[in-house]
Design an enzyme around this catalytic site. Structure first.
Site, short mmCIF file in Angstrom:
data_model
loop_
_atom_site.label_atom_id
_atom_site.label_comp_id
_atom_site.label_asym_id
_atom_site.label_seq_id
_atom_site.Cartn_x
_atom_site.Cartn_y
_atom_site.Cartn_z
N HIS A 147 5.72 -4.65 5.12
CA HIS A 147 6.43 -5.84 4.64
C HIS A 147 7.62 -6.14 5.55
O HIS A 147 7.88 -7.29 5.90
CB HIS A 147 6.96 -5.61 3.22
CG HIS A 147 5.92 -5.41 2.16
ND1 HIS A 147 5.92 -4.33 1.31
CD2 HIS A 147 4.85 -6.17 1.80
CE1 HIS A 147 4.90 -4.43 0.47
NE2 HIS A 147 4.22 -5.52 0.74
N LYS B 160 1.67 -4.71 -15.88
CA LYS B 160 1.48 -3.72 -14.81
C LYS B 160 2.57 -2.67 -14.93
O LYS B 160 3.72 -3.00 -15.20
CB LYS B 160 1.63 -4.41 -13.44
CG LYS B 160 0.32 -4.62 -12.71
CD LYS B 160 0.61 -4.95 -11.25
CE LYS B 160 -0.63 -5.31 -10.47
NZ LYS B 160 -0.30 -5.67 -9.09
N SER C 19 1.49 -0.49 -0.18
CA SER C 19 2.30 0.06 -1.27
C SER C 19 1.53 1.17 -1.97
O SER C 19 2.11 2.18 -2.39
CB SER C 19 2.67 -1.04 -2.26
OG SER C 19 3.51 -1.99 -1.65
N ARG D 68 -3.71 -7.40 7.29
CA ARG D 68 -3.91 -6.11 7.95
C ARG D 68 -5.33 -5.93 8.44
O ARG D 68 -5.59 -5.15 9.36
CB ARG D 68 -3.63 -4.97 6.96
CG ARG D 68 -2.19 -4.72 6.69
CD ARG D 68 -2.01 -3.95 5.42
NE ARG D 68 -2.34 -4.79 4.29
CZ ARG D 68 -2.11 -4.48 3.03
NH1 ARG D 68 -1.59 -3.31 2.72
NH2 ARG D 68 -2.42 -5.32 2.07
P1 ADP Z 1 0.38 -8.62 -3.44
O1 ADP Z 1 0.21 -7.86 -4.72
O2 ADP Z 1 0.78 -10.05 -3.66
O3 ADP Z 1 -0.74 -8.47 -2.44
P2 ADP Z 1 1.91 -6.87 -1.71
O4 ADP Z 1 3.33 -6.46 -1.90
O5 ADP Z 1 0.88 -5.80 -1.74
O6 ADP Z 1 1.69 -7.98 -2.81
O7 ADP Z 1 1.73 -7.66 -0.33
C1 ADP Z 1 2.46 -8.82 -0.07
C2 ADP Z 1 1.99 -9.41 1.25
O8 ADP Z 1 2.35 -8.52 2.31
C3 ADP Z 1 0.49 -9.61 1.36
O9 ADP Z 1 0.25 -10.77 2.13
C4 ADP Z 1 0.03 -8.41 2.13
O10 ADP Z 1 -1.17 -8.66 2.85
C5 ADP Z 1 1.20 -8.22 3.09
N1 ADP Z 1 1.29 -6.85 3.53
C6 ADP Z 1 1.28 -5.73 2.78
N2 ADP Z 1 1.34 -4.64 3.56
C7 ADP Z 1 1.38 -5.08 4.84
C8 ADP Z 1 1.42 -4.44 6.13
N3 ADP Z 1 1.39 -3.12 6.25
N4 ADP Z 1 1.46 -5.22 7.24
C9 ADP Z 1 1.44 -6.56 7.13
N5 ADP Z 1 1.38 -7.23 5.95
C10 ADP Z 1 1.35 -6.51 4.83
#
Ligand code: ADP
Length: 159
Positions: A16, A40, A125, A89
């Site tokens: 992120h 959740k 995450s 990713r």
């Molecule tokens: P959500 O539950 O909305 O997917 P996340 O917090 O998991 O929320 O992810 C938010 C955004 O960040 C998504 O677009 C996800 O693809 C992107 N994201 C998560 N991890 C990475 C990473 N390691 N590199 C690039 N983008 C990421």
């Protein structure tokens, strides 16, 4: 241009962080929007996520962190954003994001996708949750304020 980067950020990872640090320079203002998902079971509360993200991006004056309920496009409209930011990713991310992006586009919001940097493509995450549960080091996965908050939430404050 004001952009909205929505997500769960539970917890925020270096993946992120990479997206945020690359995206904020492309827009006038970047709003990191933490979605509240009632029901959740969160690892970090929304308030804890707000606090650590604020600490992480104190150095970026055009980055704001907020929490929101409900639909992302309604929230993005309420805050006057013009565009959504998401990270990709993998092909699996692309497949799951494209439907969402189409629906959001039909509702007035295009999505700008940034490809994850090679060093971050395996970070998620849920991986952080597993590493934390296993008691392994979080160093290359999350920023220091996040690691501290996670240790705290486990009742093991970092020395
Ligand atoms: P959500 O539950 O909305 O997917 P996340 O917090 O998991 O929320 O992810 C938010 C955004 O960040 C998504 O677009 C996800 O693809 C992107 N994201 C998560 N991890 C990475 C990473 N390691 N590199 C690039 N983008 C990421």
């Amino acid at each position: 241009m004001r952009a909205c980067y929505p997500g769960s950020f539970d917890p925020p990872t270096l993946g992120h962080d990479d997206i945020i640090r690359r995206a904020h320079g492309m827009v006038d203002e970047l709003i990191i929007a933490i979605g509240r998902h009632p029901g959740k079971d969160p690892l970090l509360s929304v308030e804890q996520r707000l606090a650590v993200l604020q600490e992480c991006y104190r150095d970026l004056p055009n980055v704001r962190i907020v929490a929101y309920d409900g639909t992302t496009v309604h929230f993005a409209r309420d805050i006057g954003a013009q565009v959504l930011i998401r990270g990709l990713r993998s092909y699996a991310d692309f497949e799951s994001e494209r439907g969402l992006a189409e629906v959001n586009r039909a509702n007035g919001f295009d999505t700008l996708f940034l490809l994850a940097s090679p060093a971050h493509t395996t970070i998620s995450s849920s991986l952080v949750r597993q590493v934390l549960a296993a008691g392994l080091a979080l160093n290359d996965l999350v920023a220091e304020p996040v690691a501290k908050a996670l240790q705290h939430s486990l009742g093991h404050p970092a020395p």
